[in-house]
Write a protein that holds these residues in place. Sequence first.
Motif, PDB file in Angstrom:
ATOM      1  N   GLY A 119       0.810  -1.253  -0.265  1.00 54.52           N
ATOM      2  CA  GLY A 119      -0.001   0.098  -0.057  1.00 54.52           C
ATOM      3  C   GLY A 119       0.656   1.222  -0.216  1.00 54.52           C
ATOM      4  O   GLY A 119       2.068   1.505  -0.480  1.00 54.52           O
ATOM      5  N   LEU A 120       0.495   2.214   0.571  1.00 48.85           N
ATOM      6  CA  LEU A 120       0.537   3.484   0.820  1.00 48.85           C
ATOM      7  C   LEU A 120       0.687   4.168   1.841  1.00 48.85           C
ATOM      8  O   LEU A 120      -0.333   3.659   2.930  1.00 48.85           O
ATOM      9  CB  LEU A 120       0.547   4.819  -0.885  1.00 48.85           C
ATOM     10  N   VAL A 121       1.439   5.339   2.173  1.00 50.04           N
ATOM     11  CA  VAL A 121       1.793   6.234   3.441  1.00 50.04           C
ATOM     12  C   VAL A 121       1.285   7.469   3.049  1.00 50.04           C
ATOM     13  O   VAL A 121       2.271   8.124   2.185  1.00 50.04           O
ATOM     14  CB  VAL A 121       3.270   5.430   4.353  1.00 50.04           C
ATOM     15  N   TRP A 122       1.066   7.931   4.596  1.00 50.82           N
ATOM     16  CA  TRP A 122       0.877   9.492   4.664  1.00 50.82           C
ATOM     17  C   TRP A 122       1.337   9.873   5.935  1.00 50.82           C
ATOM     18  O   TRP A 122       0.865   9.298   6.920  1.00 50.82           O
ATOM     19  CB  TRP A 122      -0.396  10.608   4.421  1.00 50.82           C
ATOM     20  N   ILE A 123       2.214  10.793   5.856  1.00 48.49           N
ATOM     21  CA  ILE A 123       2.746  11.752   7.503  1.00 48.49           C
ATOM     22  C   ILE A 123       2.229  12.917   7.131  1.00 48.49           C
ATOM     23  O   ILE A 123       3.021  13.723   6.186  1.00 48.49           O
ATOM     24  CB  ILE A 123       4.146  11.747   8.056  1.00 48.49           C
ATOM     25  N   ASN A 124       1.750  13.373   8.323  1.00 51.04           N
ATOM     26  CA  ASN A 124       1.089  14.566   8.290  1.00 51.04           C
ATOM     27  C   ASN A 124       0.898  15.886   6.872  1.00 51.04           C
ATOM     28  O   ASN A 124       0.939  16.554   6.699  1.00 51.04           O
ATOM     29  CB  ASN A 124       2.079  15.562   9.002  1.00 51.04           C
ATOM     30  N   TRP A 176       9.621  16.918   7.359  1.00 48.09           N
ATOM     31  CA  TRP A 176       8.230  16.198   7.261  1.00 48.09           C
ATOM     32  C   TRP A 176       7.429  16.496   8.715  1.00 48.09           C
ATOM     33  O   TRP A 176       6.024  15.841   8.755  1.00 48.09           O
ATOM     34  CB  TRP A 176       7.710  15.850   6.568  1.00 48.09           C
ATOM     35  N   LEU A 177       8.265  16.119   9.809  1.00 46.80           N
ATOM     36  CA  LEU A 177       7.633  16.119  11.312  1.00 46.80           C
ATOM     37  C   LEU A 177       7.892  17.061  11.548  1.00 46.80           C
ATOM     38  O   LEU A 177       7.742  17.935  12.132  1.00 46.80           O
ATOM     39  CB  LEU A 177       8.918  15.133  12.105  1.00 46.80           C
ATOM     40  N   LYS A 178       7.412  16.845  13.152  1.00 49.93           N
ATOM     41  CA  LYS A 178       6.552  18.054  14.065  1.00 49.93           C
ATOM     42  C   LYS A 178       6.958  17.492  15.476  1.00 49.93           C
ATOM     43  O   LYS A 178       6.746  16.255  15.486  1.00 49.93           O
ATOM     44  CB  LYS A 178       5.130  18.680  14.150  1.00 49.93           C
ATOM     45  N   LYS A 179       7.511  18.018  16.426  1.00 44.98           N
ATOM     46  CA  LYS A 179       7.682  18.269  18.061  1.00 44.98           C
ATOM     47  C   LYS A 179       5.743  18.145  18.320  1.00 44.98           C
ATOM     48  O   LYS A 179       5.059  18.579  18.291  1.00 44.98           O
ATOM     49  CB  LYS A 179       8.448  19.211  18.423  1.00 44.98           C
ATOM     50  N   GLY A 180       6.131  16.681  19.354  1.00 46.95           N
ATOM     51  CA  GLY A 180       4.363  16.332  19.670  1.00 46.95           C
ATOM     52  C   GLY A 180       4.175  15.329  18.968  1.00 46.95           C
ATOM     53  O   GLY A 180       4.710  14.309  18.094  1.00 46.95           O
ATOM     54  N   ALA A 181       2.963  15.695  18.450  1.00 42.49           N
ATOM     55  CA  ALA A 181       1.773  14.445  17.681  1.00 42.49           C
ATOM     56  C   ALA A 181       1.771  15.194  16.245  1.00 42.49           C
ATOM     57  O   ALA A 181       2.118  15.954  15.825  1.00 42.49           O
ATOM     58  CB  ALA A 181       0.326  14.540  17.861  1.00 42.49           C
ATOM     59  N   ASN A 182       2.235  13.305  15.501  1.00 45.03           N
ATOM     60  CA  ASN A 182       2.344  13.754  14.626  1.00 45.03           C
ATOM     61  C   ASN A 182       0.796  12.625  13.632  1.00 45.03           C
ATOM     62  O   ASN A 182       0.578  11.327  14.091  1.00 45.03           O
ATOM     63  CB  ASN A 182       3.312  13.024  13.795  1.00 45.03           C
ATOM     64  N   GLU A 183       0.695  13.036  12.414  1.00 45.70           N
ATOM     65  CA  GLU A 183      -0.791  11.899  11.561  1.00 45.70           C
ATOM     66  C   GLU A 183       0.646  10.988  11.198  1.00 45.70           C
ATOM     67  O   GLU A 183       0.801  11.303  10.179  1.00 45.70           O
ATOM     68  CB  GLU A 183      -1.311  12.916  11.497  1.00 45.70           C
ATOM     69  N   ILE A 184      -0.536   9.574  11.123  1.00 44.68           N
ATOM     70  CA  ILE A 184      -0.018   8.684  10.091  1.00 44.68           C
ATOM     71  C   ILE A 184      -1.471   8.593   9.437  1.00 44.68           C
ATOM     72  O   ILE A 184      -2.098   7.903  10.284  1.00 44.68           O
ATOM     73  CB  ILE A 184       0.977   7.587  10.357  1.00 44.68           C
ATOM     74  N   ILE A 185      -1.615   7.816   7.822  1.00 46.66           N
ATOM     75  CA  ILE A 185      -2.860   6.903   7.880  1.00 46.66           C
ATOM     76  C   ILE A 185      -1.623   6.719   6.185  1.00 46.66           C
ATOM     77  O   ILE A 185      -1.078   6.173   5.461  1.00 46.66           O
ATOM     78  CB  ILE A 185      -3.502   8.494   6.856  1.00 46.66           C
ATOM     79  N   VAL A 186      -1.985   4.684   6.580  1.00 48.92           N
ATOM     80  CA  VAL A 186      -1.574   3.938   5.648  1.00 48.92           C
ATOM     81  C   VAL A 186      -3.213   3.373   4.939  1.00 48.92           C
ATOM     82  O   VAL A 186      -3.597   3.252   5.702  1.00 48.92           O
ATOM     83  CB  VAL A 186      -1.172   3.340   6.605  1.00 48.92           C
ATOM     84  N   PHE A 187      -2.509   3.054   3.433  1.00 46.09           N
ATOM     85  CA  PHE A 187      -3.571   2.870   2.884  1.00 46.09           C
ATOM     86  C   PHE A 187      -3.002   1.246   2.431  1.00 46.09           C
ATOM     87  O   PHE A 187      -2.240   1.042   1.750  1.00 46.09           O
ATOM     88  CB  PHE A 187      -3.608   3.207   1.495  1.00 46.09           C
ATOM     89  N   ASP A 188      -3.567  -0.400   3.376  1.00 47.75           N
ATOM     90  CA  ASP A 188      -3.638  -1.328   2.709  1.00 47.75           C
ATOM     91  C   ASP A 188      -3.727  -2.030   1.994  1.00 47.75           C
ATOM     92  O   ASP A 188      -5.293  -2.286   2.039  1.00 47.75           O
ATOM     93  CB  ASP A 188      -2.669  -2.295   4.199  1.00 47.75           C
ATOM     94  N   LEU A 189      -3.646  -2.726   0.971  1.00 47.87           N
ATOM     95  CA  LEU A 189      -4.750  -3.279   0.362  1.00 47.87           C
ATOM     96  C   LEU A 189      -5.187  -4.963   0.076  1.00 47.87           C
ATOM     97  O   LEU A 189      -6.259  -5.140   0.259  1.00 47.87           O
ATOM     98  CB  LEU A 189      -3.953  -3.257  -1.298  1.00 47.87           C
ATOM     99  N   ALA A 190      -4.692  -5.400   1.330  1.00 48.43           N
ATOM    100  CA  ALA A 190      -4.561  -6.356   1.916  1.00 48.43           C
ATOM    101  C   ALA A 190      -4.897  -6.812   2.843  1.00 48.43           C
ATOM    102  O   ALA A 190      -4.956  -8.615   3.234  1.00 48.43           O
ATOM    103  CB  ALA A 190      -3.807  -7.548   0.694  1.00 48.43           C
ATOM    104  N   SER A 191      -4.321  -6.313   3.970  1.00 47.58           N
ATOM    105  CA  SER A 191      -5.153  -6.174   5.125  1.00 47.58           C
ATOM    106  C   SER A 191      -3.389  -6.692   6.025  1.00 47.58           C
ATOM    107  O   SER A 191      -3.078  -7.177   5.136  1.00 47.58           O
ATOM    108  CB  SER A 191      -5.752  -7.341   5.536  1.00 47.58           C
TER     109      SER A 191
END
Length: 779
Positions: free
Chosen positions: A553-558, A580-595
Motif C-alpha cells: 500500500g501507501l503511507v501519508w505522514i502529516n 516533514w515531522l513536528k515535535k509532539g503529535a504526528n498523524e499517519i494514514i496507511v492505505f493497505d490493500l490486503a490487510s
Amino acid sequence: MMRQIITFLFIVSFTNLVVLAQKTERKFEIGNQTFLLDGKPFIIKAAEIHYPRIPEPYWEHRIEMCKALGMNTICLYVFWNYHEMEEGKIDFRGQKDIAAFCRLAQKHGMYVIIRPGPYVCAEWEMGGLPWWLLKKKDIGLRVQDPYFMSSVKRFMKEVGKQLAGQQITRGGNIIMVQVENEYGAYGVDKAYISAIRDIVKESGFTDVPLFQCDWNSNFQNNALDDLLWTINFGTGANIDEQFRKLKELRPGTPLMCSEFWSGWFDHWGAKHETRSASELVKGMKQMLDRNISFSLYMTHGGTSFGHWAGANFPNFSPTCTSYDYDAPISESGRATPKFFEVRNLLKQYIGEGEKLAEVPDSIPTISIPAFELKQMASLFDNLPKPRTSEKIMSMEAIGQGWGSILYRTILNKSVAGQTLIITEAHDWTQVFIDGKRIGVLSRMKGEGAVMLPAVKQGAVLDILVEPMGRMNFGKGIYDWKGITEKVEIKSGKTTTELKNWKIYSFPVDYEFVKNKSFRAGPAPKDAAAWYKGSFSIGKIGDTFLDMSTWSKGLVWINGHSIGRYWQIGPQQTLYIPGCWLKKGANEIIVFDLASPEKAEVKGLRQPILDSLKGNSAYTHRKFGQDLDLSNEKPNYAGSFKPGNGWQHVQFDSTAKTRYFCLEALNSQGGDDYTAVAELKIHGDDGKPLSRQHWKVVYADSEETDDANNIASNVFDLQESTFWHTNYSTSKAKHPHQIIIDLGEEKTVSGFSYLPRPEAGKPGMIKDYRVYLKLKPFKF
C-alpha cells in the motif's frame, strides 16, 4: 554644480553598465577536444540529483554534499508530469521551484546542466510524460503527433520562462541543455529530434551548447550535426571502447559521459542493487586522466515519494520507492563509504587555487517506538460515487491519473468451476465475490485468470486494481492503467464478456484519504482499508518507517505522501524526512490493500533495503526442470569473437520461429559461466524484432543471490545489465541455455549478441548453437 552631478551620475551609470556587462559576458562553449569556460579548458564533474526526490528544505544540504564530494556541476532532469499534473495547470512553486533549486546551486559555486526532456526516463512514472496524454487513445508519444508536440511546446515554453534567464551568459549558472533523452533506445526519427531541438531553442535556450545523449551502440541513429554528442554507460565499462566510434566521427569534440551509472535502481521482488566502489573510482579516474567530462548518475538518488516510482520495460517490473541507487550519497543524504572513495579521488583533480569543501553534517536520525494504528476505514464501507459504463474502461478514460480503481458488476446467472479471464489488468489485482477474496493476479507474473467458485445468480463481482507506476522506458510508456481491455467468463469453449459496470475511483490525494469514516475495530481479512494513528516525538530527525508487518500500500505522514511499500521487498522501510515531522503529535494514514499481519509501525535509524519475502517473480527455471535437446537439431552454430561490443549473426536461411534458444558451449576465458547483456533477433527484413512481448521461458542458471543477473536482462534494453549464470561453479557448468518466447510466430533471419560491457570479465561466450522452434521445447 549641476553639470558635475550629471557627470558623476553618468560615470556611476557607465561603471554599473561595465560591471553588469562583465557579469553577463561569462561564456561556456565547445572548444577543440575540450569544453571552455570563459575561454579556459574545463572538465565537467557533474553530480546528478533530482529536486522532486529531495524534500525542498533539504535541497541546499544535498547540493553542499555534492560540492564536498568534489563536483563542480549539478545535473538534473525537468519532470514534466510533476509540474503539469492536470493538463494546462503548470506549477513551479515550492517543492517544484526548479529555478530556486538552480539558484541554490549557484550560491555554492556549482554550475547546472538542464535536461528538460520532454521524456526523461529516470525510473519515474511514465518517464516524466503526463498521464493525461493517454486520455487520447490514439496518441503518438515521442513522435510528431500534433497533440503531443503542441503539449510539449506549451510546457517547454514555461520551462524557458523559469530557467532561460539563468544561462551563464545572463548571469546564471546553466552551462548546457539536453535535447530529448536516450532516443536511440526508443526509435530512429531525426525529424522528431530536430523538432524538439527547435522547441528548446524557441523556449529561450540559445546561449549555451545543446547536447543529446545515447549509448555508444546507437548514438548515430538520431545524431544531429549541430548538437554535442555524449555517451551514457556504467561502472566497469571499457572507457576507450565506449568513445572509440565517437572519436572517429568527431576527433575534435569534447568527450563526456553524460550518465556514468554509480549503481542501479531496485525492483520489487528482486535483490537490492549494488555496484563496486573501486570500479566506479577506476572509471572516473580513467576519464579524468583522458580529459573526459562526466555526470555521475546518481550522485544522490533520494526517494520517489508518493506515486512517482515508475516501472521498467520490457516485462513489467515496478521500481521501489527508495531510489537509493547505491549512490555515494545515500537516500537520506548521508555520506557512504563510496562517497569517501570518490572524494579521495576527486581531491586530486581540484583546480589551481580551489579548495575541496568540507563535508556538511548529516541530518540527525531518530527512532520511534512501535505504536499501533487503532482506527480503520474499510474500502468497501467507504465507496465514493461510482461511474456507470456498459463496458470496462481504463483509469485514463474516466479521467483518473493515479490511485486504485474498483470495477463492480452483478453476475446475471449462476456459475461453478468456470474461469474468469481479465485481459490486461494493470497492475496488481484482487478479485472478490460478495466481498470475499477469491484470487490475486500480478502483472509481474503475467497472471490474468482465476477459477470461480460456485456462485448464484445475482452475486456481486468486485475487481480491485492497483496500478504500480506507468512504465518509463521504451514503447512501454503507452501504459494505460486499470483494466484496459475486457473481462470474460469462460465455460468450455464459450466465452462471455461481462458488462454493465460500476467504476469507483480511489485517488492518492491526501484530501481524499483523510475524509473516511474511521472507527475502532479489527481489520477486515484480505481486504483493503485505510488505517489511521498518531505518534509523538520529543525531537525532530529523519527516520525509517518499518512497514514489514503490512501487506501492500501507501503511507501519508502529516499530509505528505511518502510512497509505496510491499511486503515482498527488498525495501521494508520508508524514508521519513525529519523536515516533514513536528515535535509532539504526528498523524499517519496507511492505505493497505490486503490487510496487515499487525497494524503496527516503528521508526528505525537505519533503512532496510535488502530483505526479500515470499516467492520471487524473477527466476526462469522451475524446480527440477531440465531442458531436453537430445532430439533437437541446431539451426545454426558458430563462434563469437573475443572483446566487447555488438556482434551480428546472419543465418544461412530464414526460419519460422516462436521459441529462440541460445546455447553457450564454452567461454572465451575458459571459465564455467555465461553472461549476455542484450540479444536482438532479426526479422526477415534484417531489422531487429520488437521485444515488447518477449518472455524468458527457461534459463538453466541465473545469479539471484549476490546480484540481479536474471535472464530477462537480455532484452531489458539496458546495456549495463546482463544475464549471468550462478556465481557458484557447482551450479554453473557448460552448456548454458536461454529460451525466449517471442510472443507470436515470426520469420527470423539472424540475431545480435552484446556481451557484458566490462573488458576481460568471465562469461564471454565463445562457441554457441541456436535452436529455432514453433512449438515449445521439451523438458
